[in-house]
Design a protein around this motif. Structure first.
Motif, short mmCIF file in Angstrom:
data_model
loop_
_atom_site.label_atom_id
_atom_site.label_comp_id
_atom_site.label_asym_id
_atom_site.label_seq_id
_atom_site.Cartn_x
_atom_site.Cartn_y
_atom_site.Cartn_z
N LEU A 63 32.33 49.72 -13.58
CA LEU A 63 33.09 48.47 -13.43
C LEU A 63 32.16 47.27 -13.41
O LEU A 63 32.46 46.23 -13.99
CB LEU A 63 33.94 48.51 -12.16
N GLY A 64 31.02 47.40 -12.76
CA GLY A 64 30.03 46.32 -12.73
C GLY A 64 29.48 46.04 -14.12
O GLY A 64 29.31 44.88 -14.51
N GLN A 65 29.21 47.09 -14.88
CA GLN A 65 28.72 46.90 -16.25
C GLN A 65 29.77 46.21 -17.12
O GLN A 65 29.45 45.32 -17.91
CB GLN A 65 28.34 48.25 -16.86
N ALA A 66 31.02 46.62 -16.97
CA ALA A 66 32.10 46.01 -17.75
C ALA A 66 32.25 44.53 -17.38
O ALA A 66 32.42 43.68 -18.27
CB ALA A 66 33.42 46.76 -17.53
N TRP A 67 32.19 44.24 -16.10
CA TRP A 67 32.32 42.86 -15.64
C TRP A 67 31.18 41.99 -16.18
O TRP A 67 31.41 40.89 -16.68
CB TRP A 67 32.35 42.81 -14.11
N ARG A 68 29.95 42.49 -16.12
CA ARG A 68 28.81 41.74 -16.65
C ARG A 68 28.93 41.56 -18.16
O ARG A 68 28.54 40.51 -18.69
CB ARG A 68 27.49 42.43 -16.28
N ALA A 69 29.46 42.54 -18.87
CA ALA A 69 29.64 42.41 -20.32
C ALA A 69 30.68 41.33 -20.64
O ALA A 69 30.47 40.51 -21.55
CB ALA A 69 30.06 43.74 -20.92
N ILE A 70 31.77 41.31 -19.91
CA ILE A 70 32.82 40.30 -20.14
C ILE A 70 32.28 38.90 -19.85
O ILE A 70 32.44 37.99 -20.66
CB ILE A 70 34.05 40.61 -19.27
N VAL A 71 31.62 38.74 -18.71
CA VAL A 71 31.08 37.44 -18.34
C VAL A 71 30.02 37.00 -19.35
O VAL A 71 29.98 35.84 -19.77
CB VAL A 71 30.53 37.46 -16.90
N GLY A 72 29.17 37.93 -19.75
CA GLY A 72 28.12 37.60 -20.72
C GLY A 72 28.69 37.16 -22.05
O GLY A 72 28.21 36.20 -22.66
N LEU A 73 29.74 37.83 -22.53
CA LEU A 73 30.36 37.43 -23.79
C LEU A 73 31.03 36.06 -23.68
O LEU A 73 30.95 35.24 -24.58
CB LEU A 73 31.38 38.47 -24.24
N LEU A 74 31.69 35.82 -22.56
CA LEU A 74 32.38 34.54 -22.40
C LEU A 74 31.41 33.38 -22.23
O LEU A 74 31.75 32.24 -22.52
CB LEU A 74 33.35 34.60 -21.22
N LYS A 75 30.19 33.65 -21.78
CA LYS A 75 29.17 32.61 -21.67
C LYS A 75 28.49 32.35 -23.01
O LYS A 75 27.81 31.34 -23.17
CB LYS A 75 28.12 33.00 -20.64
N ASN A 76 28.68 33.23 -23.97
CA ASN A 76 28.07 33.10 -25.28
C ASN A 76 28.97 32.24 -26.17
O ASN A 76 30.08 32.65 -26.52
CB ASN A 76 27.89 34.50 -25.90
N PRO A 77 28.52 31.04 -26.58
CA PRO A 77 29.38 30.18 -27.39
C PRO A 77 29.73 30.79 -28.75
O PRO A 77 30.78 30.48 -29.31
CB PRO A 77 28.59 28.90 -27.57
N ARG A 78 28.88 31.67 -29.28
CA ARG A 78 29.18 32.31 -30.56
C ARG A 78 30.44 33.18 -30.45
O ARG A 78 31.09 33.46 -31.45
CB ARG A 78 28.01 33.18 -31.03
N TYR A 79 30.76 33.64 -29.26
CA TYR A 79 31.95 34.44 -29.04
C TYR A 79 33.08 33.60 -28.43
O TYR A 79 34.24 33.73 -28.80
CB TYR A 79 31.64 35.61 -28.10
N ALA A 80 32.72 32.73 -27.47
CA ALA A 80 33.74 32.01 -26.70
C ALA A 80 34.51 30.99 -27.54
O ALA A 80 35.72 30.86 -27.38
CB ALA A 80 33.10 31.33 -25.50
#
Length: 110
Positions: A63-80
């Motif tokens: 769950l921690g890994q999934a949460w960090r992946a979601i937050v990391g993607l949303l912080k990435n402007p290329r994805y967000a």
């Protein structure tokens, strides 16, 4: 009593070209942004796992890994940025569908 007190119960429908252009914009928002989101997700490097994660259980670690992946993607402007455009297209779509009139069996609009 004046006519302005009672608004028109059947307001005029916008021209069909407005609906066509709106649906084309929705299709553009969905179709054009998806390849950019896929490319950003494919090249995404997840954040490193903190050292204190090792003492947690398997479920909490995942769950921690999934949460960090979601937050990391949303912080990435290329994805967000493409995600926001894509989700905006979804909102446009539901607003358009909500404005679509229901057709009665006898052919009269509701």
């Amino acid at each position: 009593m004046s006519d302005t007190a009672n608004p028109n119960p059947n307001p005029p429908h916008p021209p069909i070209i407005n609906y066509i252009l709106s649906f084309l914009l929705v299709g553009f928002a969905w179709g054009f942004t998806t390849p950019f989101m896929r490319a950003a997700a494919r090249t995404y490097k997840p954040l490193p796992t903190p050292e204190d994660e090792a003492s947690k259980g398997w479920v909490k670690r995942k769950l921690g890994q999934a949460w960090r992946a979601i937050v990391g993607l949303l912080k990435n402007p290329r994805y967000a940025v493409p995600l926001v455009v894509n989700l905006t297209g979804s909102v446009w779509f539901f607003l358009l569908i909500g404005k679509a009139g229901r057709i009665e069996p006898d052919g009269a609009d509701c």
